[in-house]
Design a protein around this motif. Structure first.
Motif, PDB file in Angstrom:
ATOM      1  N   GLU A  94       0.816  -1.213   0.000  1.00 26.69           N
ATOM      2  CA  GLU A  94       0.000   0.000   0.000  1.00 26.69           C
ATOM      3  C   GLU A  94       0.855   1.271   0.000  1.00 26.69           C
ATOM      4  N   TYR A  95       1.959   1.262   0.755  1.00 25.32           N
ATOM      5  CA  TYR A  95       2.776   2.478   0.875  1.00 25.32           C
ATOM      6  C   TYR A  95       3.877   2.569  -0.173  1.00 25.32           C
ATOM      7  N   GLY A  96       3.906   1.664  -1.114  1.00 26.45           N
ATOM      8  CA  GLY A  96       4.934   1.727  -2.158  1.00 26.45           C
ATOM      9  C   GLY A  96       6.330   1.475  -1.611  1.00 26.45           C
ATOM     10  N   ALA A  97       6.420   0.612  -0.599  1.00 21.97           N
ATOM     11  CA  ALA A  97       7.705   0.336   0.037  1.00 21.97           C
ATOM     12  C   ALA A  97       8.486  -0.751  -0.702  1.00 21.97           C
ATOM     13  N   ILE A  98       7.934  -1.204  -1.822  1.00 18.24           N
ATOM     14  CA  ILE A  98       8.611  -2.226  -2.622  1.00 18.24           C
ATOM     15  C   ILE A  98       8.875  -1.674  -4.011  1.00 18.24           C
ATOM     16  N   GLN A  99      10.145  -1.694  -4.439  1.00 17.60           N
ATOM     17  CA  GLN A  99      10.399  -1.372  -5.859  1.00 17.60           C
ATOM     18  C   GLN A  99      10.881  -2.639  -6.552  1.00 17.60           C
ATOM     19  N   CYS A 100      12.191  -2.911  -6.550  1.00 21.33           N
ATOM     20  CA  CYS A 100      12.605  -4.164  -7.193  1.00 21.33           C
ATOM     21  C   CYS A 100      12.238  -5.372  -6.353  1.00 21.33           C
ATOM     22  N   GLY A 101      12.096  -5.171  -5.040  1.00 23.17           N
ATOM     23  CA  GLY A 101      11.642  -6.247  -4.170  1.00 23.17           C
ATOM     24  C   GLY A 101      12.728  -7.122  -3.584  1.00 23.17           C
ATOM     25  N   TYR A 102      13.971  -6.868  -3.978  1.00 22.79           N
ATOM     26  CA  TYR A 102      15.019  -7.794  -3.538  1.00 22.79           C
ATOM     27  C   TYR A 102      15.244  -7.734  -2.030  1.00 22.79           C
ATOM     28  N   CYS A 103      15.088  -6.552  -1.446  1.00 21.24           N
ATOM     29  CA  CYS A 103      15.331  -6.418  -0.006  1.00 21.24           C
ATOM     30  C   CYS A 103      14.094  -6.753   0.809  1.00 21.24           C
ATOM     31  N   THR A 104      12.931  -6.892   0.133  1.00 22.19           N
ATOM     32  CA  THR A 104      11.648  -6.849   0.842  1.00 22.19           C
ATOM     33  C   THR A 104      11.458  -7.959   1.872  1.00 22.19           C
ATOM     34  N   SER A 105      11.816  -9.206   1.498  1.00 22.66           N
ATOM     35  CA  SER A 105      11.568 -10.298   2.460  1.00 22.66           C
ATOM     36  C   SER A 105      12.342 -10.046   3.744  1.00 22.66           C
ATOM     37  N   GLY A 106      13.600  -9.690   3.603  1.00 23.17           N
ATOM     38  CA  GLY A 106      14.436  -9.462   4.781  1.00 23.17           C
ATOM     39  C   GLY A 106      13.940  -8.270   5.574  1.00 23.17           C
ATOM     40  N   MET A 107      13.557  -7.206   4.853  1.00 25.21           N
ATOM     41  CA  MET A 107      13.058  -5.999   5.483  1.00 25.21           C
ATOM     42  C   MET A 107      11.815  -6.318   6.314  1.00 25.21           C
ATOM     43  N   ILE A 108      10.901  -7.076   5.746  1.00 27.32           N
ATOM     44  CA  ILE A 108       9.642  -7.384   6.439  1.00 27.32           C
ATOM     45  C   ILE A 108       9.911  -8.250   7.666  1.00 27.32           C
ATOM     46  N   LEU A 109      10.830  -9.180   7.561  1.00 24.51           N
ATOM     47  CA  LEU A 109      11.120 -10.024   8.726  1.00 24.51           C
ATOM     48  C   LEU A 109      11.817  -9.225   9.828  1.00 24.51           C
ATOM     49  N   SER A 110      12.716  -8.304   9.457  1.00 25.71           N
ATOM     50  CA  SER A 110      13.312  -7.435  10.489  1.00 25.71           C
ATOM     51  C   SER A 110      12.230  -6.594  11.148  1.00 25.71           C
ATOM     52  N   ALA A 111      11.306  -6.080  10.329  1.00 26.60           N
ATOM     53  CA  ALA A 111      10.213  -5.263  10.868  1.00 26.60           C
ATOM     54  C   ALA A 111       9.329  -6.094  11.788  1.00 26.60           C
ATOM     55  N   LYS A 112       9.089  -7.336  11.412  1.00 24.14           N
ATOM     56  CA  LYS A 112       8.247  -8.196  12.265  1.00 24.14           C
ATOM     57  C   LYS A 112       8.933  -8.432  13.615  1.00 24.14           C
TER      58      LYS A 112
END
Ligand SMILES: Cc1cc2nc3c(=O)[nH]c(=O)nc-3n(C[C@H](O)[C@H](O)[C@H](O)COP(=O)(O)OP(=O)(O)OC[C@H]3O[C@@H](n4cnc5c(N)ncnc54)[C@H](O)[C@@H]3O)c2cc1C
Ligand code: FES
Ligand code: FES
Lengths: 154, 292
Positions: A94-112
């Motif tokens: 929703e917030y456009g926090a994903i562009q290429c997506g390569y960092c996203t899985s790690g980012m989301i798990l750190s955030a969790k």
């Protein structure tokens, strides 16, 4: 010489034959086929390989698969429930926090891991919480917004 | 990276495996230094002995009979930085541990591994040097205690022998009204090694500094203490003039090198600035304690 080990990943047990020097990251991706966890630097610097081990964020490129036996491992594939995305996943979209997506899985798990420990972090605490995750695309602002939105229950 | 991985369940078993496989064997705690060195092929031991299953080396605890904090060899930086005993008595050490790498690295890397790896910039070393820390080293024939000031022998080198394992670091209770500060200078606020690290620990009574400890990281072949700066502060009511003298003494004592992170001149200059800043911070904290 390969050794047969059992890994508990996303509440499912996987029995795999691994060399002692294979990392959890390589075994997750190559042997188990869970390719949501990404490999960037393979040396602890980028956080793309972040998974939760007994609830704690770790770089899976710095964990030997044999040493992950007996631990509960959560990867990005284990976050959605009954076809429904986790609130952090929804917010990143929703917030456009994903562009290429390569960092996203790690980012989301750190955030969790951060929100599990500190459900209402300040912006500074969020930035510190994701300091071990590099993003080459977003400039981090939208990632921080997405995480705050979840913390504030938006 | 190719090796055999052995996971002893006791210290005794670890010694016999070490004896059997040394010098080709390396022990591993969190692996955040060792695995990276092996991946980069700086090290290629044929056997890695993982310590993670040895229960007596886990955790941080305060032992009230010996009045000392015990940091087990498996205690992670995360555990050290959040231990209530360490936060209460040695907040500068907790602070140093909280500045290592990232959360992911702190959840794996250990404080004992940090000093065993013996990088000149080892984050927790300056703070440990200011608090009379003792390193407990066990070998096949018994255990010995080495003061942290005698532990480092050069870049990447310590007094630990090839058949020995560090089991824990102990830190005795501080004097009353003690407080410390640790300042890490690095271009980035996270995920960066220290260009200079400064730790200070002072005990203050009625405005007079009873005992002072000053230690530096990343500006000599090993982390070092600065006895000359300590002597300048001890027994004195610290004022700007003494601060300046202590800073000069630290700048004289350090032996920095120039590398990709910084020039030697900049490092030395910053030692002066940060020693003053750290002393002021520690004094401020001890005043707050006296006020309690
Ligand atoms: C991305 C990243 C960022 C980092 N940032 C920092 C930083 O900011 N500051 C900093 O200081 N360090 C940093 N480090 C280095 C590292 O994380 C720390 O030095 C850590 O404390 C090492 O602990 P470990 O348990 O992982 O050690 P290991 O890798 O397991 O071991 C390190 C060395 O010590 C020996 N050893 C370990 N335990 C024992 C023992 N009980 N007895 C005898 N020998 C032992 C091993 O044989 C090895 O030679 C970083 C590393 C990475 C990957
Ligand atoms: S791939 Fe593990 S931190 Fe970069
Ligand atoms: S979205 Fe591309 S690296 Fe973060």
């Amino acid at each position: 010489m390969k050794e047969r080990i059992a890994l508990l990943v996303n509440s499912e047990e996987y029995v795999v034959d691994v060399e002692p020097y294979w990392t959890l990251l390589d075994v997750l991706r190559r042997e188990i086929g869970l390719t949501g966890t990404k490999k960037g630097c393979d040396s602890g610097d980028c956080g793309a390989c972040t998974v939760l081990m007994d609830g704690k964020a770790v770089d899976s490129c710095l964990v030997l698969a044999v040493a992950a036996q007996g631990k509960s491992i959560l990867t990005i594939e284990g976050l959605a429930r009954d076809e429904k995305l986790h609130p952090l996943q929804e917010a990143f979209i929703e917030y456009g926090a994903i562009q290429c997506g390569y960092c996203t899985s790690g980012m989301i798990l750190s955030a969790k891991a951060l929100l599990d420990e500190n459900p209402h972090p300040t912006e500074e605490e969020i930035r510190k919480g994701i300091a071990g995750n590099l993003c080459r695309c977003t400039g981090y602002a939208k990632i921080v917004e997405a995480i705050s939105a979840v913390a504030e229950g938006k | 990276m190719r090796f055999q991985y052995l996971q002893p369940a006791s210290l005794q078993e670890a010694f016999s495996l070490l004896a059997q496989h040394s010098p080709q064997a390396k022990v591993m705690a969190g692996g955040t230094d060792l695995l990276v060195a092996m991946k980069m092929q700086k090290l290629s031991p044929s056997v890695v002995i993982g310590l993670s299953q040895i229960p007596e080396m886990a955790g941080v605890a305060y032992d009230s009979s010996s009045k000392a904090i015990r940091i087990g060899a498996l205690a992670t930086h995360q555990e050290v930085s959040s231990s209530s005993a360490i936060l209460e008595k040695f907040s500068h050490l907790a602070g140093a541990a909280s500045l290592v790498g990232s959360r992911q690295v702190r959840n794996l890397g250990t404080t004992v591994g940090n000093i065993c790896n013996a990088s000149p910039s080892a984050e927790t070393a300056p703070a440990l040097l200011t608090v009379e820390a003792v390193v407990n080293i066990a070998g096949p024939t018994g255990t010995r205690q080495v003061a942290i000031g005698d532990f480092f022998t050069g870049p990447g080198r310590t007094v630990v022998g090839g058949d020995e394992i560090v089991t824990e670091v102990t830190i005795p209770d501080p004097e009353p009204n003690s407080a410390g500060a640790y300042i890490k200078l690095s271009p980035r606020r996270a995920m960066d090694l220290a260009v200079v690290g400064v730790a200070v620990f002072l005990s203050v009574r009625n405005g007079v500094c009873d005992k002072a400890r000053v230690a530096l990281g990343a500006v000599a072949p090993t982390p070092i203490r600065v006895p000359d700066a300590e002597a300048i502060l001890s027994g004195e009511a610290v004022n700007d003039n003494l601060l300046e003298q202590a800073a000069q003494a630290a700048m004289k004592a350090c032996r920095p090198i120039s590398d990709v992170r910084s020039s030697a001149e900049y490092r030395r200059e910053m030692v002066g600035v940060l020693v003053k800043r750290a002393i002021r911070e520690a004094l401020g904290r001890s005043r707050n304690q006296e006020g309690d």
